[in-house]
Design a protein around this motif. Structure first.
Motif, mmCIF file in Angstrom:
data_model
loop_
_atom_site.group_PDB
_atom_site.id
_atom_site.type_symbol
_atom_site.label_atom_id
_atom_site.label_comp_id
_atom_site.label_asym_id
_atom_site.label_seq_id
_atom_site.Cartn_x
_atom_site.Cartn_y
_atom_site.Cartn_z
ATOM 1 N N UNK A 25 0.856 -1.183 0.000
ATOM 2 C CA UNK A 25 0.000 0.000 0.000
ATOM 3 C C UNK A 25 0.891 1.232 0.000
ATOM 4 N N UNK A 26 0.312 2.333 -0.457
ATOM 5 C CA UNK A 26 1.073 3.573 -0.512
ATOM 6 C C UNK A 26 1.376 3.958 -1.941
ATOM 7 N N UNK A 27 2.636 4.013 -2.300
ATOM 8 C CA UNK A 27 3.087 4.392 -3.630
ATOM 9 C C UNK A 27 2.479 3.473 -4.681
ATOM 10 N N UNK A 28 2.262 3.971 -5.866
ATOM 11 C CA UNK A 28 1.662 3.182 -6.949
ATOM 12 C C UNK A 28 2.452 1.901 -7.155
ATOM 13 N N UNK A 29 1.797 0.771 -6.940
ATOM 14 C CA UNK A 29 2.479 -0.522 -6.915
ATOM 15 C C UNK A 29 3.173 -0.832 -8.236
ATOM 16 N N UNK A 30 2.563 -0.458 -9.319
ATOM 17 C CA UNK A 30 3.114 -0.816 -10.626
ATOM 18 C C UNK A 30 4.285 0.067 -11.047
ATOM 19 N N UNK A 31 4.724 0.960 -10.186
ATOM 20 C CA UNK A 31 5.796 1.877 -10.556
ATOM 21 C C UNK A 31 7.167 1.409 -10.087
ATOM 22 N N UNK A 32 7.275 0.218 -9.485
ATOM 23 C CA UNK A 32 8.563 -0.207 -8.978
ATOM 24 C C UNK A 32 8.720 -1.728 -9.021
ATOM 25 N N UNK A 33 9.957 -2.151 -9.104
ATOM 26 C CA UNK A 33 10.271 -3.577 -9.012
ATOM 27 C C UNK A 33 10.125 -4.026 -7.565
ATOM 28 N N UNK A 34 10.000 -5.337 -7.398
ATOM 29 C CA UNK A 34 9.833 -5.918 -6.063
ATOM 30 C C UNK A 34 10.811 -7.064 -5.882
ATOM 31 N N UNK A 35 11.041 -7.411 -4.637
ATOM 32 C CA UNK A 35 11.950 -8.523 -4.393
ATOM 33 C C UNK A 35 11.669 -9.242 -3.086
ATOM 34 N N UNK A 36 12.250 -10.413 -2.987
ATOM 35 C CA UNK A 36 12.231 -11.196 -1.747
ATOM 36 C C UNK A 36 13.676 -11.405 -1.293
ATOM 37 N N UNK A 37 13.892 -11.238 -0.010
ATOM 38 C CA UNK A 37 15.179 -11.496 0.612
ATOM 39 C C UNK A 37 14.937 -12.409 1.809
ATOM 40 N N UNK A 38 16.011 -12.981 2.326
ATOM 41 C CA UNK A 38 15.870 -13.803 3.522
ATOM 42 C C UNK A 38 17.091 -13.645 4.407
ATOM 43 N N UNK A 39 16.872 -13.903 5.675
ATOM 44 C CA UNK A 39 17.971 -13.800 6.634
ATOM 45 C C UNK A 39 17.856 -14.920 7.648
ATOM 46 N N UNK A 40 18.875 -15.760 7.682
ATOM 47 C CA UNK A 40 18.953 -16.849 8.651
ATOM 48 C C UNK A 40 19.718 -16.358 9.880
ATOM 49 N N UNK A 41 19.515 -16.995 11.021
ATOM 50 C CA UNK A 41 20.204 -16.583 12.246
ATOM 51 C C UNK A 41 21.717 -16.558 12.060
ATOM 52 N N UNK A 42 22.331 -15.450 12.436
ATOM 53 C CA UNK A 42 23.782 -15.328 12.355
ATOM 54 C C UNK A 42 24.320 -15.056 10.970
ATOM 55 N N UNK A 43 23.424 -14.873 10.008
ATOM 56 C CA UNK A 43 23.868 -14.628 8.625
ATOM 57 C C UNK A 43 23.353 -13.284 8.127
ATOM 58 N N UNK A 44 23.978 -12.791 7.073
ATOM 59 C CA UNK A 44 23.535 -11.545 6.478
ATOM 60 C C UNK A 44 22.275 -11.779 5.632
ATOM 61 N N UNK A 45 21.545 -10.698 5.428
ATOM 62 C CA UNK A 45 20.370 -10.781 4.566
ATOM 63 C C UNK A 45 20.827 -11.080 3.141
ATOM 64 N N UNK A 46 20.148 -12.016 2.496
ATOM 65 C CA UNK A 46 20.545 -12.398 1.152
ATOM 66 C C UNK A 46 19.382 -12.321 0.179
#
Length: 124
Positions: A25-46
């Motif tokens: 919600x908020x900014x026009x959704x179709x105006x930007x790319x999207x992504x998924x990231x993940x972060x496991x305990x003790x690790x950097x976000x990837x």
């Protein structure tokens, strides 16, 4: 600014499937790319996967290619990540993110808005 809310995480056995959803919600959704990231305990976000503003281009981390599918529905301001053949190493908190740009990207600095995350746990 974009507000992002993830859902769909949970506990699943190795080899199973889960589908994560992200509502925007908020900014026009179709105006930007999207992504998924993940972060496991003790690790950097990837980086996990990304999709361009219109869904025409997608990009996956090598570790999930062929098992995960990212998609978006601009009419519903929603994005999803379908995860199959899950492995214990997929266990992490998964974050939905909105890019500052329309083109697909995997760089964390290119994403300006983040959800609160949803836990995915894969048992062996």
């Amino acid at each position: 600014q974009v507000r992002l809310v993830e859902s769909g995480g949970g506990l699943v056995q190795a080899g199973g499937s889960l589908r994560l959803s992200c509502a925007a919600s908020g900014r026009t959704f179709s105006s930007y790319a999207m992504g998924w990231f993940r972060q496991a305990p003790g690790k950097e976000r990837e980086f996990v996967a990304a999709i361009s503003w219109n869904g025409g281009n997608t990009y996956y981390a090598d570790s999930v290619k062929g098992r995960f599918t990212i998609s978006r529905d601009n009419a519903k301001n929603a994005m999803s990540l379908t995860m199959k053949s899950l492995k214990p190493e997929d266990t992490a908190v998964y974050y939905c993110a909105a890019s500052r740009y329309t083109a697909v990207t995997a760089r964390v600095p290119d994403f300006g808005s983040w959800g609160q995350g949803t836990q995915v746990t894969v048992s062996s």
